[in-house]
Each structure stands twice: as C-alpha cells, then as structure tokens.
Motif scaffolding. Sequence first.
Motif, PDB file in Angstrom:
ATOM      1  N   GLN A 110       0.829  -1.217   0.000  1.00  0.00           N
ATOM      2  CA  GLN A 110       0.000   0.000   0.000  1.00  0.00           C
ATOM      3  C   GLN A 110       0.858   1.260   0.000  1.00  0.00           C
ATOM      4  N   ASP A 151      -7.703  -5.085   0.979  1.00  0.00           N
ATOM      5  CA  ASP A 151      -6.491  -4.266   0.841  1.00  0.00           C
ATOM      6  C   ASP A 151      -5.693  -4.165   2.140  1.00  0.00           C
ATOM      7  N   GLN A 152      -6.307  -4.551   3.261  1.00  0.00           N
ATOM      8  CA  GLN A 152      -5.615  -4.450   4.548  1.00  0.00           C
ATOM      9  C   GLN A 152      -4.981  -5.766   4.997  1.00  0.00           C
ATOM     10  N   LYS A 197      -9.824  -1.553  -7.378  1.00  0.00           N
ATOM     11  CA  LYS A 197     -10.731  -1.385  -6.236  1.00  0.00           C
ATOM     12  C   LYS A 197     -11.294   0.030  -6.222  1.00  0.00           C
TER      13      LYS A 197
HETATM   14 NA    NA Z   1      -7.599   1.305   2.741  1.00  0.00          NA
END
Ligand code: NA
Length: 330
Positions: A110, A151-152, A197
């Motif tokens: 990220q 995404d985490q 996303k």
């Molecule tokens: Na996020």
Amino acid sequence: LDRPRVLSGIQPTAGSFHLGNYLGAVRQWVALQESHDAFYMVVDLHAITVPQDPAELRANTRLAAAQLLAAGLDPERCTLFVQSHVPEHAQLGWVFNCLTGFGEASRMTQFKDKSAKQGADRATVGLFTYPILQVADILLYQANAVPVGEDQRQHIELTRDLAERFNGRFGDTFTVPDAYIVKETAKIYDLQEPLSKMSKSAASPKGLINLLDEPKASAKKIKSAVTDTDTVIRYDEQEKPGVSNLLTIYSTLTGTGIPELEQKYEGKGYGALKTDLAEVFVEWVTPFRERTQEYLGDPETLDSVLAKGAEKARSVAAETLAKAYERIGF
Ligand code: NA
Ligand code: ADP
C-alpha cells in the motif's frame, strides 16, 4: 466481559465514505457490535500522513463519526472514539517502529501504491510507517479480530508478526489477531474500471460512489457503469468483472442471493439491472444521508459519544501500554 474483541478504524480524509468502505468494512462493524466487544475509531493520526487542512480535518473527523452512527453503530453496543484522543496509540506506535525491520516495512504494497500516487519526493516518513501505527492501534486493545477489506490483509499479517515478535522477546503481552474479511464484499470495484478497487483516489470520479453525494448523481454513475459487450447477467469475476461487481453490491444492499438475482434478470439486459440497482442504492442511501445530517446537527450528542468512547478506549489502552512498557524495561 468474555465476548471476543474486535477493533477497526477508518480515515476521515475524504469526507464522505465511499461504497467500498461501507460494504467492505463498516457494514461488518455494525454486525459485529452484537456479538463482540467492539472498538471502532476514526483514525485522524493516519490522516496526517498526507497534508491536511486543520479546519477540514476537524470537520471530516466529526463527519466520519456521524456517518458511522448513521450506518448503525450504537454507542451503547460499541466503543466509538477518535484516535488522537487516546495518546497511547502514538506511544505504542513508537515501540513497534523500533521492532520493525526497514526492509520489512518496505515490503508493504500500500505504501508503494500511495507513495507512487503522491510522487516519491512528497511521500512522508509517516506514510511509510503508517502500517506500524496500525499495528499499535490493534494490539493496544488485545483485539481478536480486525474487520477490514482485502487491501488491509498484508497489514494484519504484519500485526500478527509483530505481536509474536514482541511476545517472543519480552514475554506474552499481546493477543495475536486475525483478519476478519468477508469474502463476498472484501473488494468492491471501481464502476468505470472494474479491475481496480473502488478508492477515494479514483482515476475518474465516475467510478467512485460517495455515500454523501447527491443520490441522483450516484444513480447516474451506476447506470453508466462499465460492464462488457455480452448481454447475459451472470456472476463471473474473471469474464464479467463489471457485472459481478454490480451483482455483489445489489445482493449485499438487498440481502438477495446472487443466484436469485441471476434468475430475476434472466433474458433481461444490463440496462434493467443497472436501473434497478440505482433505485436500490438511492433507497438505501437516502435515510443514511438524513441520519448523518441529524448527527451533525446535534454536536453536543456527537461530542459526548466521542468523549465517552475515548474514556473507555483509554482505560483499555493504558493498561496494555503499561504492561508493554514494563516488559520493555521502562
Ligand atoms: Na484502505
Ligand atoms: P481508502 O482505502 O479509501 O483509503 P480507508 O483506508 O479509510 O479508505 O479504508 C477503510 C476501510 O474500508 C478499510 O477496512 C478498507 O479495507 C476498506 N475498503 C476501502 N476500499 C475498499 C473497497 N474498494 N472494497 C472493500 N473494502 C474497502
């Protein structure tokens, strides 16, 4: 209390939550407050990893809290607070900064994405270490589970590694948490680019559904969602990512199973699906927007909810921090 504990957070940065935030995370938060000892926070410390205007940040933090209440969080059933009201987050964050390898932090995808968007020279050290602050956020509450979007996942893995590292080095101190990711809604996609996303930093605003936008404008975006050149309405992530995304959203907002939806739209075109989904969304979002405005219009209640939440969060966080400090040799 022997209910398992959950913790999660959301950034106040964008103002409005988007549909991905709601379906991927917040919706689960609401459900979990019934079965878990739930701690939820507006992560304003994370927001300043990118430049913020002070007045806007303050307003957006309140707006985030109002949206969480509007989405169904009940301060009688969960602890809702603002991260900066609990200084233990930054304090334990430092400890984990000192336990994380530079190479290990460098592997967080990220950061690579977000810093690329910012321009490498403008990205801050805070943006780089934000996953480590998030580790402290979670471990302070001895959370068993962390409800987040896909995404985490890597950040929750880092949290597990660091909890185990601390426990191994200093003795059993932290609960090692699991990610709580609901497969069906783990990744909601951009309506214009159904392989990416949905994100507040969308390439085109047409692909992003912000919950607080004018519902008519969102309905229009849904009706012009990118699908494919086929006409059959079938859930198939590989071949039909756009249609599958619309089916996921439709199914989750109405509680109708996807097979049932496929049947309902048999022999009908994409236009019918989009028009109906636009209507479903507007019906769902209209009361959400009204409730958000009501909470914003009652600052005393909002302040009191957040003050009580911070007090409760601090009592848990302080106990964990004291234990960790003692183990470290402070
Ligand atoms: Na996020
Ligand atoms: P953003 O990802 O837009 O920067 P946050 O980081 O504040 O927003 O994310 C809040 C929560 O929403 C996180 O649990 C994250 O995993 C989830 N989330 C964000 N975007 C999506 C998406 N497109 N689909 C599913 N969940 C998402």
